[in-house]
Scaffold this motif. Structure first.
Motif, short mmCIF file in Angstrom:
data_model
loop_
_atom_site.label_atom_id
_atom_site.label_comp_id
_atom_site.label_asym_id
_atom_site.label_seq_id
_atom_site.Cartn_x
_atom_site.Cartn_y
_atom_site.Cartn_z
N ALA A 1 0.83 -1.21 0.00
CA ALA A 1 0.00 0.00 0.00
C ALA A 1 0.86 1.26 0.00
CB ALA A 1 -0.93 -0.01 1.21
N ALA A 2 1.95 1.23 0.77
CA ALA A 2 2.81 2.41 0.86
C ALA A 2 3.51 2.67 -0.48
CB ALA A 2 3.84 2.20 1.96
N ILE A 3 3.95 1.61 -1.14
CA ILE A 3 4.63 1.79 -2.42
C ILE A 3 3.65 2.26 -3.49
CG2 ILE A 3 5.78 0.54 -4.30
CD1 ILE A 3 7.21 -1.11 -2.12
N ALA A 4 2.44 1.71 -3.47
CA ALA A 4 1.43 2.16 -4.44
C ALA A 4 1.13 3.64 -4.27
CB ALA A 4 0.15 1.33 -4.27
N GLU A 5 1.04 4.08 -3.03
CA GLU A 5 0.77 5.51 -2.78
C GLU A 5 1.95 6.36 -3.25
OE1 GLU A 5 -0.28 8.52 0.95
OE2 GLU A 5 -0.09 6.37 1.29
N ARG A 6 3.16 5.88 -2.99
CA ARG A 6 4.34 6.64 -3.40
C ARG A 6 4.42 6.74 -4.92
NH1 ARG A 6 7.51 9.55 0.26
NH2 ARG A 6 9.38 10.21 -0.82
N CYS A 7 4.17 5.64 -5.61
CA CYS A 7 4.20 5.66 -7.07
C CYS A 7 3.15 6.61 -7.63
CB CYS A 7 3.99 4.25 -7.62
SG CYS A 7 5.41 3.16 -7.43
#
Length: 222
Positions: free
Chosen positions: A93-99
């Motif tokens: 979830a954190a990586i998806a938000e960052r991307c």
């Protein structure tokens, strides 16, 4: 679900086209690996380097003594597998938000981990719905490799780097992981560093830079 934050660096040139996620070891935090970014930026100049703090407080010490991706209080295979499984959706979830905030595709992510962070990078990256561009695992290995055959979702290029004199996580952890990944058709490279303990030396840093450069180049059309 916990929201991950931590230091970031770059990109060196232009807007970000790639994201390199640096996953620290147990008892550390995101500040531990972000210093890799300036040296690797020559190989990945269009990457943002992000080193999130793990979601849990380190449970083997008092307050303020770092973070952990999962508990090591019980190191039985079942508990380690459960801890890794719990960490995966938080990181995803954190990586998806960052991307999304950077405006880059989920496929333009490279995962780099040290020790427990390496275990997390491998466990998450090989089960990721969108294959990462690369996984670089330093001084780690994959504790839940026994269940990987049933749950592997992608086969990104993997680099395993380990010190031959590591007394914390033995080099056999990476050797066993290498054999298991090859058997599953994962393209894997390895570097075992003589006289190196539980750490990252210049040979491992240089090999990692080359691996990132090649992996991101594979994403370019033509």
């Amino acid at each position: 679900m916990p929201i991950l934050d931590g230091p970031h660096w770059g990109p060196k040139t232009g807007p970000a086209k790639h994201l390199v996620v640096l996953l620290h070891g147990v008892g550390a935090d995101g500040n531990d690996l972000i210093d890799l970014a300036p040296g690797w930026a020559g190989a990945a100049p269009e990457a943002q380097f992000w080193s999130p703090h793990a979601p849990e407080a380190y449970d083997q010490a008092g307050p303020g003594f770092g973070r952990q991706w999962f508990s090591l209080a019980d190191r039985t295979p079942a508990r380690l597998a459960a801890g890794l499984a719990a960490a995966r959706p938080v990181l995803d979830a954190a990586i998806a938000e960052r991307c999304a905030s950077l405006g880059i595709p989920l496929s333009h992510v490279a995962l780099v981990g040290f020790s427990q962070g390496a275990m997390t990078a491998l466990s998450y990256g090989l089960r990721r719905a969108e294959p990462p561009a690369a996984i670089l695992a330093y001084s780690g290995g994959l504790p839940d490799v026994a269940g990987l055959a049933e749950s592997i979702a992608c086969r990104p290029p993997v680099l395993l780097v380990h010190g031959e004199d590591d007394q914390v996580v033995p080099a056999s952890a990476s050797r066993g992981t290498e054999s298991a990944l090859r058997a599953l058709g994962v393209p894997v490279e390895s570097l075992f560093c003589p006289r190196l303990g539980h750490g990252i030396d210049q040979a491992g840093i240089s090999r990692g830079a080359l691996f990132l450069q090649r992996s991101f180049a594979m994403l370019e059309p033509g």
